[in-house]
Design a protein around this motif. Sequence first.
Motif, PDB file in Angstrom:
ATOM      1  N   UNK B  95      34.623  44.549  47.587  1.00  0.00           N
ATOM      2  CA  UNK B  95      34.603  43.397  46.705  1.00  0.00           C
ATOM      3  C   UNK B  95      35.888  42.597  46.739  1.00  0.00           C
ATOM      4  N   UNK B  96      36.936  43.142  46.133  1.00  0.00           N
ATOM      5  CA  UNK B  96      38.230  42.470  46.151  1.00  0.00           C
ATOM      6  C   UNK B  96      38.332  41.380  45.128  1.00  0.00           C
ATOM      7  N   UNK B  97      39.546  40.834  44.978  1.00  0.00           N
ATOM      8  CA  UNK B  97      39.836  39.919  43.877  1.00  0.00           C
ATOM      9  C   UNK B  97      39.079  38.604  43.895  1.00  0.00           C
ATOM     10  N   UNK B  98      38.254  38.289  44.925  1.00  0.00           N
ATOM     11  CA  UNK B  98      37.421  37.097  44.845  1.00  0.00           C
ATOM     12  C   UNK B  98      36.523  37.184  43.614  1.00  0.00           C
ATOM     13  N   UNK B  99      36.159  38.396  43.225  1.00  0.00           N
ATOM     14  CA  UNK B  99      35.379  38.628  42.009  1.00  0.00           C
ATOM     15  C   UNK B  99      36.349  39.095  40.925  1.00  0.00           C
ATOM     16  N   UNK B 100      36.162  38.615  39.681  1.00  0.00           N
ATOM     17  CA  UNK B 100      37.106  38.944  38.614  1.00  0.00           C
ATOM     18  C   UNK B 100      37.134  40.455  38.369  1.00  0.00           C
ATOM     19  N   UNK B 101      38.308  40.939  37.990  1.00  0.00           N
ATOM     20  CA  UNK B 101      38.520  42.381  37.821  1.00  0.00           C
ATOM     21  C   UNK B 101      37.515  42.981  36.830  1.00  0.00           C
ATOM     22  N   UNK B 102      37.252  42.273  35.718  1.00  0.00           N
ATOM     23  CA  UNK B 102      36.321  42.810  34.719  1.00  0.00           C
ATOM     24  C   UNK B 102      34.916  42.990  35.284  1.00  0.00           C
ATOM     25  N   UNK B 103      34.469  42.025  36.087  1.00  0.00           N
ATOM     26  CA  UNK B 103      33.135  42.136  36.697  1.00  0.00           C
ATOM     27  C   UNK B 103      33.065  43.308  37.660  1.00  0.00           C
ATOM     28  N   UNK B 104      34.160  43.509  38.394  1.00  0.00           N
ATOM     29  CA  UNK B 104      34.173  44.626  39.349  1.00  0.00           C
ATOM     30  C   UNK B 104      34.100  45.964  38.614  1.00  0.00           C
ATOM     31  N   UNK B 105      34.782  46.058  37.461  1.00  0.00           N
ATOM     32  CA  UNK B 105      34.721  47.298  36.674  1.00  0.00           C
ATOM     33  C   UNK B 105      33.296  47.603  36.240  1.00  0.00           C
ATOM     34  N   UNK B 106      32.606  46.588  35.733  1.00  0.00           N
ATOM     35  CA  UNK B 106      31.232  46.787  35.248  1.00  0.00           C
ATOM     36  C   UNK B 106      30.318  47.209  36.400  1.00  0.00           C
ATOM     37  N   UNK B 107      30.443  46.549  37.541  1.00  0.00           N
ATOM     38  CA  UNK B 107      29.604  46.884  38.690  1.00  0.00           C
ATOM     39  C   UNK B 107      29.865  48.315  39.154  1.00  0.00           C
ATOM     40  N   UNK B 108      31.121  48.729  39.108  1.00  0.00           N
ATOM     41  CA  UNK B 108      31.472  50.085  39.540  1.00  0.00           C
ATOM     42  C   UNK B 108      30.853  51.120  38.604  1.00  0.00           C
ATOM     43  N   UNK B 109      30.935  50.884  37.305  1.00  0.00           N
ATOM     44  CA  UNK B 109      30.363  51.827  36.328  1.00  0.00           C
ATOM     45  C   UNK B 109      28.854  51.955  36.548  1.00  0.00           C
ATOM     46  N   UNK B 110      28.178  50.819  36.746  1.00  0.00           N
ATOM     47  CA  UNK B 110      26.721  50.847  36.964  1.00  0.00           C
ATOM     48  C   UNK B 110      26.367  51.648  38.216  1.00  0.00           C
ATOM     49  N   UNK B 111      27.148  51.461  39.269  1.00  0.00           N
ATOM     50  CA  UNK B 111      26.854  52.166  40.529  1.00  0.00           C
ATOM     51  C   UNK B 111      26.983  53.676  40.341  1.00  0.00           C
TER      52      UNK B 111
END
Lengths: 202, 202
Positions: B95-111
Amino acid sequence: MFSGAQISLYPMTDDFVGVILGALGALDPWRDRLRIETDDISTLLVGPPEVLFPAMRDLFVAAAKSGKHCVLSAAVSRGCPGEPDDPICRSDETGGPAIALDERKVAAIRAVQATPSTDQPVAAQFSLYVMGTGDHMDEIYGCIDFLKQSGVFERSKNFCTKLRGDAGAVFATLGEAFCRFGPGAGHVTLDITISANSPSAV
Amino acid sequence: MFSGAQISLYPMTDDFVGVILGALGALDPWRDRLRIETDDISTLLVGPPEVLFPAMRDLFVAAAKSGKHCVLSAAVSRGCPGEPDDPICRSDETGGPAIALDERKVAAIRAVQATPSTDQPVAAQFSLYVMGTGDHMDEIYGCIDFLKQSGVFERSKNFCTKLRGDAGAVFATLGEAFCRFGPGAGHVTLDITISANSPSAV
């Protein structure tokens, strides 16, 4: 600057607990200069690099003298911004770019050459990570130049460098790589694997 | 982007060779998507993250099912500037910082939550290293936030974070940490230790 290591010792034998307990005495000469904490995954050693590397060497050599296939895995760190400073870590050993890269290479080679033998052959591989600086690869390539002249260089592998030789020279080489490359006050880590008595060693 | 891992499997038993050879079949479903090279210290797996982490999981779970105390140690890397690109590594997972850090956290938890159980409890610890960027600690703290909500967070240790839970969730958590934090095209590494059947586990 905070420095230390998370280390784990893996003896490949049914008596792994006995080999580990039998080797722990090798840490005794270093204990008053280290803070040590153990859990079920690793043992934390907090102290300066000039104590960490000889202490890891002595522990590993003591375990390897059992004749069993043993591996030491260690994550060594200095200057991590998330760690508080600790007086036990005070050291004059970290060089950093205040000194020119070529001079640091020469000093590192001399230090390895001056290290006594332990009569314990080992193989090792490690990665050097330099964080928080845009030119981290310059320091890594400088370190690789040193490694190639260290006398224990075996080959470059993907993601890491492989060493082979006496445990004395190998741990000295790891210590020099850790102290002399990367910013003196920067965040530098080593991911180390050291192996003895492997049946698949060539 | 080049990605891969140097992995070592340590069964703490006289029959360590048998346990390792017995577990290797677990890599078979992944072999056509990996390049694999072995020497006396480690095995190199080259491939994309979405293959590396399940392959390491399946190998480790197969070894742990022997009932012996087993440890897997791995250095996982992506985007190392010193490594040539390799078509086998193609991935859409970083992913990387192109996507906001908060969104990446949520996606990681769901996965992690969506990951099936393996019925193999493990303990693990790892360090995330983000190189060549001045704000590497922001990404690391963001990753730690995710870890605390992952369901397998045990505690922060010096230099690393400790996880405990089912091997499925633990390896998924490691994969998410590796793919979603740090620059998408940047140099990111994980230093991982995973343990099962330890007699000193609490």
